[in-house]
Design an enzyme around this catalytic site. Sequence first.
Site, PDB file in Angstrom:
ATOM      1  N   GLY A  19       0.807  -1.217   0.000  1.00  0.00           N
ATOM      2  CA  GLY A  19       0.000   0.000   0.000  1.00  0.00           C
ATOM      3  C   GLY A  19       0.837   1.263   0.000  1.00  0.00           C
ATOM      4  O   GLY A  19       0.590   2.197  -0.770  1.00  0.00           O
ATOM      5  N   GLN A  48       4.458 -11.120  -0.106  1.00  0.00           N
ATOM      6  CA  GLN A  48       4.013 -12.085   0.896  1.00  0.00           C
ATOM      7  C   GLN A  48       3.064 -13.163   0.359  1.00  0.00           C
ATOM      8  O   GLN A  48       3.074 -14.288   0.872  1.00  0.00           O
ATOM      9  CB  GLN A  48       3.382 -11.343   2.074  1.00  0.00           C
ATOM     10  CG  GLN A  48       4.387 -10.453   2.804  1.00  0.00           C
ATOM     11  CD  GLN A  48       3.758  -9.682   3.949  1.00  0.00           C
ATOM     12  OE1 GLN A  48       3.208 -10.272   4.883  1.00  0.00           O
ATOM     13  NE2 GLN A  48       3.827  -8.369   3.876  1.00  0.00           N
ATOM     14  N   CYS A 168      -4.564 -12.178   4.844  1.00  0.00           N
ATOM     15  CA  CYS A 168      -4.996 -13.268   3.961  1.00  0.00           C
ATOM     16  C   CYS A 168      -5.612 -14.425   4.750  1.00  0.00           C
ATOM     17  O   CYS A 168      -4.961 -15.437   5.017  1.00  0.00           O
ATOM     18  CB  CYS A 168      -3.870 -13.797   3.088  1.00  0.00           C
ATOM     19  SG  CYS A 168      -4.541 -14.888   1.802  1.00  0.00           S
ATOM     20  N   LYS A 312      -8.087  -8.724   4.798  1.00  0.00           N
ATOM     21  CA  LYS A 312      -6.772  -8.076   4.678  1.00  0.00           C
ATOM     22  C   LYS A 312      -5.910  -8.825   3.670  1.00  0.00           C
ATOM     23  O   LYS A 312      -5.211  -9.773   4.010  1.00  0.00           O
ATOM     24  CB  LYS A 312      -6.115  -8.000   6.058  1.00  0.00           C
ATOM     25  CG  LYS A 312      -6.916  -7.133   7.044  1.00  0.00           C
ATOM     26  CD  LYS A 312      -6.254  -7.021   8.406  1.00  0.00           C
ATOM     27  CE  LYS A 312      -7.125  -6.269   9.404  1.00  0.00           C
ATOM     28  NZ  LYS A 312      -7.362  -4.868   9.040  1.00  0.00           N
ATOM     29  N   ALA A 314      -3.565  -8.471  -0.348  1.00  0.00           N
ATOM     30  CA  ALA A 314      -2.883  -7.587  -1.295  1.00  0.00           C
ATOM     31  C   ALA A 314      -3.855  -7.066  -2.347  1.00  0.00           C
ATOM     32  O   ALA A 314      -3.720  -5.941  -2.833  1.00  0.00           O
ATOM     33  CB  ALA A 314      -1.721  -8.325  -1.965  1.00  0.00           C
ATOM     34  N   ALA A 315      -4.846  -7.886  -2.701  1.00  0.00           N
ATOM     35  CA  ALA A 315      -5.843  -7.459  -3.683  1.00  0.00           C
ATOM     36  C   ALA A 315      -6.655  -6.279  -3.161  1.00  0.00           C
ATOM     37  O   ALA A 315      -7.012  -5.370  -3.922  1.00  0.00           O
ATOM     38  CB  ALA A 315      -6.767  -8.628  -4.019  1.00  0.00           C
ATOM     39  N   CYS A 347      -9.040 -13.771  -2.750  1.00  0.00           N
ATOM     40  CA  CYS A 347      -8.240 -14.789  -2.090  1.00  0.00           C
ATOM     41  C   CYS A 347      -8.127 -15.991  -3.023  1.00  0.00           C
ATOM     42  O   CYS A 347      -9.080 -16.771  -3.143  1.00  0.00           O
ATOM     43  CB  CYS A 347      -8.900 -15.200  -0.769  1.00  0.00           C
ATOM     44  SG  CYS A 347      -7.874 -16.290   0.214  1.00  0.00           S
TER      45      CYS A 347
END
Length: 417
Positions: A19, A48, A168, A312, A314-315, A347
């Site tokens: 981010g 990650q 994730c 939570k 990355a997408a 996910c």
Amino acid sequence: MQQVACRSCKLLVVGGGAGGCSVAAKASNKLGKGKVIVLEPADNHYYQPMFTLIGGGIKKLEDSFRPMKSVLPALATWIKDSAAKFEPETNTVHTSSGDKIEYEYLLVAVGLQLNYGQIPGLQEALSIPNGKVCSNYSPKYVDRTYQALRNFTSGNAVFTFPNSPVKCPGAPQKILYIAEHFFRKSNKRKSAQLHYNTALPVLFGVKHYADALWQIVKKRDINVNLRTNLVEVRPATDEAVFENLDKPGEKFTVKYELLHVTPPMGAPDVLKACKSLVNEVGFVDVSKDTLQHQKFSNVFAIGDCSSSPNSKTAASVAAQSQVVYKNLMAAMEGKTPNRVFDGYASCPLVTGYNTCVLAEFDYSLTPLETFPLDQRKERWSMYLMKKDIMPPLYWHLLLNGLWNGPGLMRKLMHFRL
């Protein structure tokens, strides 16, 4: 007496993760050289989402990181230090080395803190060379997982999900499915009993996909225990102690031959210490729509440290990045931020060495799927996307501020005349 250095900037980004990098790239391109400071102590930036694949022996740890200097935007100033204290009342952040940075606008992007020390015996177990306890969540421990899979011969293979927020939420069960497939491939499956002990009351938070995942665990003879939380690891006897969250105080012990632990997580301590910046559990108190702070209009948050109730991932960061950037620019121009984040999260639930279920959903846990096909099905195509397409997309597009999630692609894929 040490002299305190004071820096000032238009925008201070605290955190050089996905981010922080993405918004810093967008903002520094717009504002110009020297206007954006990124405060980040790490030497390396890790992708990650690859840790799951490293745990399964599909990728190598060295595939997952790049030098921090190479991913931070060239037009931004990198201060290699960490935040020691936030003072939003005076638009100041104090650094761990004793310096202070004054800002006009602040983006908090510090992620989540891994609290391995909260479970007695866990760190000791993770320090045993070639041991039976592993964890995909840290670059310090992720290589232990594939070692443990290879060393396993027979008995209980136990996988956990903690009683806390996690990054994730699908990752704790991805490694479960990979392990089950690994045992089949290596002729160990008949002597392995797989257990997924999760603190959650559901297998997955979105029923649309949970129903499909229940079919997978039944087909593969995996034992799922809901509302079951790991409270202690006893490495001397290879035992794990769990608590029944529906009957507090009721505990039971499991003998393990392999134990994969997802550690408890939470907001970083430095964030929790600034009560005016965070909510009651320590996350930056922002509007879930605009990601602007509820009290300080010059403060925004992105990613895992924000109070927005999305999954939570990355997408989510990719989808939030354009919202945060546009709203930041609006605030700088004296306008009311009006871009809205819909809670998008994705996910890719890897279910083995060649299959994946691509879960996509919004704040209301309603599916928000990109492709015009049934994404509940295990697919080779989605596995290839996770393994081979998403990493370059992350390094080359997301971190450079050029990827805002699949929203436009979704509209094109579902176009109706």
